[in-house]
Design a protein around this motif. Sequence first.
Motif, PDB file in Angstrom:
ATOM      1  N   ASN A 377     -55.484   7.257  19.338  1.00  0.00           N
ATOM      2  CA  ASN A 377     -54.827   6.811  20.575  1.00  0.00           C
ATOM      3  C   ASN A 377     -55.728   7.024  21.792  1.00  0.00           C
ATOM      4  O   ASN A 377     -55.275   7.472  22.855  1.00  0.00           O
ATOM      5  CB  ASN A 377     -53.486   7.545  20.769  1.00  0.00           C
ATOM      6  N   CYS A 378     -57.014   6.706  21.633  1.00  0.00           N
ATOM      7  CA  CYS A 378     -57.994   6.977  22.688  1.00  0.00           C
ATOM      8  C   CYS A 378     -57.931   5.968  23.822  1.00  0.00           C
ATOM      9  O   CYS A 378     -58.424   6.230  24.919  1.00  0.00           O
ATOM     10  CB  CYS A 378     -59.400   7.001  22.105  1.00  0.00           C
ATOM     11  N   GLY A 379     -57.353   4.787  23.583  1.00  0.00           N
ATOM     12  CA  GLY A 379     -57.258   3.773  24.621  1.00  0.00           C
ATOM     13  C   GLY A 379     -58.510   2.938  24.804  1.00  0.00           C
ATOM     14  O   GLY A 379     -58.571   2.101  25.703  1.00  0.00           O
ATOM     15  N   GLY A 380     -59.521   3.153  23.979  1.00  0.00           N
ATOM     16  CA  GLY A 380     -60.773   2.419  24.116  1.00  0.00           C
ATOM     17  C   GLY A 380     -60.610   0.919  23.927  1.00  0.00           C
ATOM     18  O   GLY A 380     -61.360   0.123  24.493  1.00  0.00           O
ATOM     19  N   CYS A 381     -59.632   0.515  23.141  1.00  0.00           N
ATOM     20  CA  CYS A 381     -59.391  -0.912  22.876  1.00  0.00           C
ATOM     21  C   CYS A 381     -58.602  -1.580  23.993  1.00  0.00           C
ATOM     22  O   CYS A 381     -58.451  -2.798  24.016  1.00  0.00           O
ATOM     23  CB  CYS A 381     -58.617  -1.070  21.567  1.00  0.00           C
ATOM     24  N   GLY A 382     -58.080  -0.765  24.928  1.00  0.00           N
ATOM     25  CA  GLY A 382     -57.264  -1.295  26.013  1.00  0.00           C
ATOM     26  C   GLY A 382     -55.788  -1.044  25.827  1.00  0.00           C
ATOM     27  O   GLY A 382     -55.006  -1.220  26.768  1.00  0.00           O
ATOM     28  N   TYR A 383     -55.394  -0.607  24.630  1.00  0.00           N
ATOM     29  CA  TYR A 383     -53.985  -0.313  24.356  1.00  0.00           C
ATOM     30  C   TYR A 383     -53.758   1.195  24.340  1.00  0.00           C
ATOM     31  O   TYR A 383     -54.664   1.968  24.007  1.00  0.00           O
ATOM     32  CB  TYR A 383     -53.552  -0.948  23.028  1.00  0.00           C
ATOM     33  N   ASN A 384     -52.542   1.602  24.670  1.00  0.00           N
ATOM     34  CA  ASN A 384     -52.258   3.033  24.807  1.00  0.00           C
ATOM     35  C   ASN A 384     -52.280   3.769  23.474  1.00  0.00           C
ATOM     36  O   ASN A 384     -52.664   4.934  23.407  1.00  0.00           O
ATOM     37  CB  ASN A 384     -50.901   3.239  25.494  1.00  0.00           C
ATOM     38  N   THR A 385     -51.844   3.100  22.411  1.00  0.00           N
ATOM     39  CA  THR A 385     -51.801   3.740  21.096  1.00  0.00           C
ATOM     40  C   THR A 385     -52.360   2.796  20.040  1.00  0.00           C
ATOM     41  O   THR A 385     -52.407   1.573  20.231  1.00  0.00           O
ATOM     42  CB  THR A 385     -50.348   4.107  20.710  1.00  0.00           C
ATOM     43  N   CYS A 386     -52.777   3.375  18.923  1.00  0.00           N
ATOM     44  CA  CYS A 386     -53.280   2.572  17.806  1.00  0.00           C
ATOM     45  C   CYS A 386     -52.174   1.667  17.254  1.00  0.00           C
ATOM     46  O   CYS A 386     -52.436   0.529  16.849  1.00  0.00           O
ATOM     47  CB  CYS A 386     -53.804   3.489  16.698  1.00  0.00           C
ATOM     48  N   ARG A 387     -50.978   2.162  17.283  1.00  0.00           N
ATOM     49  CA  ARG A 387     -49.844   1.388  16.777  1.00  0.00           C
ATOM     50  C   ARG A 387     -49.589   0.172  17.675  1.00  0.00           C
ATOM     51  O   ARG A 387     -49.354  -0.936  17.192  1.00  0.00           O
ATOM     52  CB  ARG A 387     -48.606   2.292  16.720  1.00  0.00           C
ATOM     53  N   GLU A 388     -49.653   0.381  18.991  1.00  0.00           N
ATOM     54  CA  GLU A 388     -49.460  -0.714  19.943  1.00  0.00           C
ATOM     55  C   GLU A 388     -50.543  -1.775  19.745  1.00  0.00           C
ATOM     56  O   GLU A 388     -50.267  -2.975  19.804  1.00  0.00           O
ATOM     57  CB  GLU A 388     -49.531  -0.153  21.371  1.00  0.00           C
ATOM     58  N   LYS A 389     -51.759  -1.331  19.491  1.00  0.00           N
ATOM     59  CA  LYS A 389     -52.868  -2.257  19.256  1.00  0.00           C
ATOM     60  C   LYS A 389     -52.637  -3.034  17.958  1.00  0.00           C
ATOM     61  O   LYS A 389     -52.905  -4.233  17.873  1.00  0.00           O
ATOM     62  CB  LYS A 389     -54.170  -1.474  19.207  1.00  0.00           C
ATOM     63  N   ALA A 390     -52.123  -2.351  16.905  1.00  0.00           N
ATOM     64  CA  ALA A 390     -51.858  -3.004  15.622  1.00  0.00           C
ATOM     65  C   ALA A 390     -50.816  -4.116  15.788  1.00  0.00           C
ATOM     66  O   ALA A 390     -50.942  -5.195  15.201  1.00  0.00           O
ATOM     67  CB  ALA A 390     -51.384  -1.983  14.600  1.00  0.00           C
ATOM     68  N   ILE A 391     -49.811  -3.871  16.612  1.00  0.00           N
ATOM     69  CA  ILE A 391     -48.795  -4.887  16.893  1.00  0.00           C
ATOM     70  C   ILE A 391     -49.437  -6.076  17.601  1.00  0.00           C
ATOM     71  O   ILE A 391     -49.147  -7.239  17.298  1.00  0.00           O
ATOM     72  CB  ILE A 391     -47.645  -4.294  17.736  1.00  0.00           C
ATOM     73  N   ALA A 392     -50.344  -5.787  18.547  1.00  0.00           N
ATOM     74  CA  ALA A 392     -51.049  -6.851  19.269  1.00  0.00           C
ATOM     75  C   ALA A 392     -51.914  -7.677  18.317  1.00  0.00           C
ATOM     76  O   ALA A 392     -52.027  -8.901  18.466  1.00  0.00           O
ATOM     77  CB  ALA A 392     -51.909  -6.254  20.382  1.00  0.00           C
ATOM     78  N   VAL A 393     -52.518  -7.026  17.323  1.00  0.00           N
ATOM     79  CA  VAL A 393     -53.314  -7.737  16.311  1.00  0.00           C
ATOM     80  C   VAL A 393     -52.420  -8.696  15.544  1.00  0.00           C
ATOM     81  O   VAL A 393     -52.758  -9.862  15.320  1.00  0.00           O
ATOM     82  CB  VAL A 393     -54.000  -6.748  15.356  1.00  0.00           C
ATOM     83  N   PHE A 394     -51.259  -8.219  15.140  1.00  0.00           N
ATOM     84  CA  PHE A 394     -50.296  -9.041  14.400  1.00  0.00           C
ATOM     85  C   PHE A 394     -49.869 -10.255  15.222  1.00  0.00           C
ATOM     86  O   PHE A 394     -49.704 -11.355  14.692  1.00  0.00           O
ATOM     87  CB  PHE A 394     -49.073  -8.200  14.027  1.00  0.00           C
ATOM     88  N   GLN A 395     -49.716 -10.063  16.537  1.00  0.00           N
ATOM     89  CA  GLN A 395     -49.252 -11.137  17.415  1.00  0.00           C
ATOM     90  C   GLN A 395     -50.382 -12.054  17.877  1.00  0.00           C
ATOM     91  O   GLN A 395     -50.142 -13.009  18.617  1.00  0.00           O
ATOM     92  CB  GLN A 395     -48.551 -10.521  18.638  1.00  0.00           C
TER      93      GLN A 395
END
Length: 575
Positions: A377-395
């Motif tokens: 959950n480092c935020g390096g990708c621009g998302y607050n959590t790894c889980r939030e980023k995974a949802i964004a990948v799915f979408q």
Amino acid sequence: MNIINFTEANCKNCYKCVRSCPVKAIMVKNEQAEIVTERCIGCGICLQTCPQNAKNIKSDLKEIQKWIQEGKKVVASIAPSFPAAFQLEQEEQIVTALKKLGFQRVEETAIGAELVSRVYKRLYDHSSWEHVITTSCPTINYLIERYHPSLVKYMAPVVSPMIAHGKLLKKRFGKETKIVFIGPCISKKFEILHFQHDDVIDGMITFDELHYWLKESRFCLRELPVSSFDSIQCNEARWYPLAGGVAYSVLKGKEDRRTVIKVDGIENCIDLFESLKKGQISNSWIEINACSGGCINGPGIQLSPWGKCIRREKVIEYIHKKRSLNTFDKDILDSVREKQLFKVFMERPIQAKIPTEEQIKEILQNIGKYKKEDELNCGGCGYNTCREKAIAVFQGMAEKYMCLPYMRSRGETLSNFIIQNTPNAIIVLDQDLNIVEFNPSAEKLFGYKDSEVLKKPIQMIMQNSGFEKVQRDKKLIYRGNHCLEDYEIAVWETVLYIKEQAMYLGIFSDITQEMKDKESIRKMRENTLNMTQEVIDKQMRVAQKIASLLGETTAETKVTLNQLKRLVQSQEGEL
């Protein structure tokens, strides 16, 4: 049509725009950022945070200049935050500047705010409304409609001051008149698009765009004379661009019937919305603004010469100067009826598929996150959590490999794999030519374990190496053969000096067998040449003998034939 666009060549995958976007409306596709218009709320934060200047906004400037050149009647409506945007000796020098640029009339948008204030006052007193949320800020309107649609029922059904003033100007000067709004806001460009078919505001430029236009025209604002605004004088509505200014203009301290809440800054606004949805607030009148501190800190006022605190003071100073000069023309304002200011806000929730837990888990595992501890959950990708980023990948809003820790780990693993498995010997030295890396192929070639040579000088392994040549001759690279007699081997060495890390990299290929093969071929060639020469010599000797024998035989034959000839001739004479 996108108001905010990206320049692909400048986008460097830093994900800062994704990180700063409060609603995550930025999609990363093929390693390039792209704004999804349906999700964007027009706050302009990405414009302010992009370190590569990879974003730009749609500009009406060329079209406005064209109208002026064609002699069309063009009227400017300038936002009341203008004293915070420019360095002026007297505020109304901006009127002179705009008229020199070609505007036939210049009015204050605050006149439209006076119209809007009338509706706000009535709604404040309206007992059937549990909450009233001001709707002067388009960014907040989009935020509610798209991301908090359950609160749409509390939005004041009234247009913004810009649209209200545009309606008034069109009514006074005719629909053929071109109305141009000038202000600090990016989302006003979005709002104009939504009112495009209503023919209210024809064009819009930000204060920053006006800065460029004035610079291009070589106007020095502080040296211009003062001209008065062409508009009717407005009243307290000049407070609108300041945080809390709408409440001050509308209520004037009469805040006894409702809880008056003043909120600015998108994060604070979102926090308030959550409180409203939880029922933690009752009977409220809410002044809300996307920009922290109000419109004076909008994304279109970044070229202001003033700091944020000074901007506020500049606007207040102007308000106090003009207060005694107000000659409020009620009749002109009355010409615009309240129903003409009515606006319907609608629930427009973002339609996005939500992945199942299994799908989220699969995406996380694809980037090496098998357990909870792996989710940094480092935020390096621009998302607050790894889980939030995974949802964004799915979408489809993010790419799988935007995870910087994973890519770094993968890169290090790949680099280490190559170094450990390459057939070439790799030796890395520090600035003092001491060994800091000695791969397995180097151990095999030189017969030392890395533990035996690390931190030891290269001379322990070899003398007169390419490392010493590069250091001595101040070269960045050296290539050449090197015969290592102590090891009875020959190597092809490539030595690089890596300036950024002050290190030397040496790559050594064992060419011993190649050299032996070359020597064998050389000897074979030499033997072949020798044998060929012997054959040639023998052939020459045989030829010479044959020639000698042929010569003797020919001579004897000649003598015999001559004798035979003479005998025949003598016998013919006797006959």
